[in-house]
Design an enzyme around this catalytic site. Structure first.
Site, PDB file in Angstrom:
ATOM      1  N   GLN A 145       0.855  -1.176   0.000  1.00  0.00           N
ATOM      2  CA  GLN A 145       0.000   0.000   0.000  1.00  0.00           C
ATOM      3  C   GLN A 145       0.895   1.232   0.000  1.00  0.00           C
ATOM      4  O   GLN A 145       1.867   1.299   0.745  1.00  0.00           O
ATOM      5  CB  GLN A 145      -0.927  -0.002   1.227  1.00  0.00           C
ATOM      6  CG  GLN A 145      -1.907  -1.151   1.247  1.00  0.00           C
ATOM      7  CD  GLN A 145      -2.935  -1.068   0.123  1.00  0.00           C
ATOM      8  OE1 GLN A 145      -3.199  -0.018  -0.450  1.00  0.00           O
ATOM      9  NE2 GLN A 145      -3.506  -2.210  -0.202  1.00  0.00           N
ATOM     10  N   TYR A 186      -6.420 -12.260  -2.729  1.00  0.00           N
ATOM     11  CA  TYR A 186      -5.551 -11.233  -3.312  1.00  0.00           C
ATOM     12  C   TYR A 186      -4.841 -10.507  -2.165  1.00  0.00           C
ATOM     13  O   TYR A 186      -4.827  -9.283  -2.103  1.00  0.00           O
ATOM     14  CB  TYR A 186      -6.323 -10.220  -4.161  1.00  0.00           C
ATOM     15  CG  TYR A 186      -7.247 -10.821  -5.204  1.00  0.00           C
ATOM     16  CD1 TYR A 186      -6.751 -11.212  -6.445  1.00  0.00           C
ATOM     17  CD2 TYR A 186      -8.608 -10.978  -4.955  1.00  0.00           C
ATOM     18  CE1 TYR A 186      -7.606 -11.751  -7.402  1.00  0.00           C
ATOM     19  CE2 TYR A 186      -9.458 -11.510  -5.906  1.00  0.00           C
ATOM     20  CZ  TYR A 186      -8.951 -11.892  -7.126  1.00  0.00           C
ATOM     21  OH  TYR A 186      -9.791 -12.421  -8.084  1.00  0.00           O
ATOM     22  N   GLU A 195      -2.688 -15.530  -2.494  1.00  0.00           N
ATOM     23  CA  GLU A 195      -2.025 -14.562  -3.384  1.00  0.00           C
ATOM     24  C   GLU A 195      -1.272 -15.336  -4.457  1.00  0.00           C
ATOM     25  O   GLU A 195      -0.625 -16.344  -4.155  1.00  0.00           O
ATOM     26  CB  GLU A 195      -1.061 -13.694  -2.570  1.00  0.00           C
ATOM     27  CG  GLU A 195      -0.139 -12.820  -3.371  1.00  0.00           C
ATOM     28  CD  GLU A 195      -0.857 -11.830  -4.275  1.00  0.00           C
ATOM     29  OE1 GLU A 195      -0.469 -11.737  -5.452  1.00  0.00           O
ATOM     30  OE2 GLU A 195      -1.789 -11.159  -3.806  1.00  0.00           O
ATOM     31  N   CYS A 237      -9.531  -0.361  -5.846  1.00  0.00           N
ATOM     32  CA  CYS A 237      -8.941   0.896  -6.320  1.00  0.00           C
ATOM     33  C   CYS A 237      -9.580   1.333  -7.632  1.00  0.00           C
ATOM     34  O   CYS A 237      -9.133   2.279  -8.260  1.00  0.00           O
ATOM     35  CB  CYS A 237      -7.426   0.751  -6.469  1.00  0.00           C
ATOM     36  SG  CYS A 237      -6.937  -0.487  -7.681  1.00  0.00           S
TER      37      CYS A 237
END
Length: 177
Positions: free
Chosen positions: A4, A33, A54, A129
């Site tokens: 991040q 994820y 992931e 996002c």
């Protein structure tokens, strides 16, 4: 690996994830994820255990190292979400997990929303996002009776038009296993 970009906002999101997940002891948490596991580790601390999935093997190595160093009860699997989902559904049968998803800008790949629903989660927290991809994926859940109960935007990228958005979905009422 993906991290991040704004630690202050990431910490705010982590706090909100724990609060909105309404985690109770014994309820498993699945983070799809999960990247390097930042949110998985926070959720594992609150829940007593979490599992992250992931596809990036390097990110999974770092997530496992972090869990070990911090003594956090989290497990990580290196796999594509769609490929890992059937084994997760079998492993968590009857457990009704809380699921966190934080996909890339493209949103959920074909079949992933269905795979999530097959886990029979009590709640899904979807961090995105890309509000357009999020809206598309939320419609898929809503068509199956899921309700969106919260939406929170975060200014992860100040001075840009980009937002990180968290949506909380509640499962349709289903009979207990």
């Amino acid at each position: 690996d993906f991290y991040q970009t704004n630690p202050a906002v990431a910490n705010l999101i982590a706090r909100d994830l724990v609060q909105l997940a309404q985690i109770k002891p014994g309820v498993p948490v699945v983070d799809l994820y999960c990247g390097v596991g930042g949110f998985t580790l926070v959720m594992a601390k609150a829940a007593g255990w979490a599992l992250g999935v992931e596809s990036n093997e390097g990110a999974v190595r770092r997530a496992k190292e972090s869990a070990q160093v911090e003594h956090i009860p989290a497990e990580f699997i290196a796999a594509e979400v769609a490929e890992a989902a059937p084994a997760l559904a079998s492993r968590l049968a009857g457990r009704r997990p809380v699921v966190l998803v934080n996909p890339a800008r493209r949103g959920l790949e074909d079949g992933v929303a269905e795979a999530i629903r097959n886990l029979r989660p009590r709640r899904v927290l979807y961090l995105s996002c890309n509000p357009t991809a999020l809206a598309r994926d939320l419609r898929s859940f809503q068509a199956d009776g899921w309700r969106v109960t919260h939406i929170r935007p975060y200014d992860m990228f100040p001075n840009t038009a980009h937002l990180e958005v968290l949506a909380v979905l509640e499962a349709p009422v289903v009979p207990e296993d």
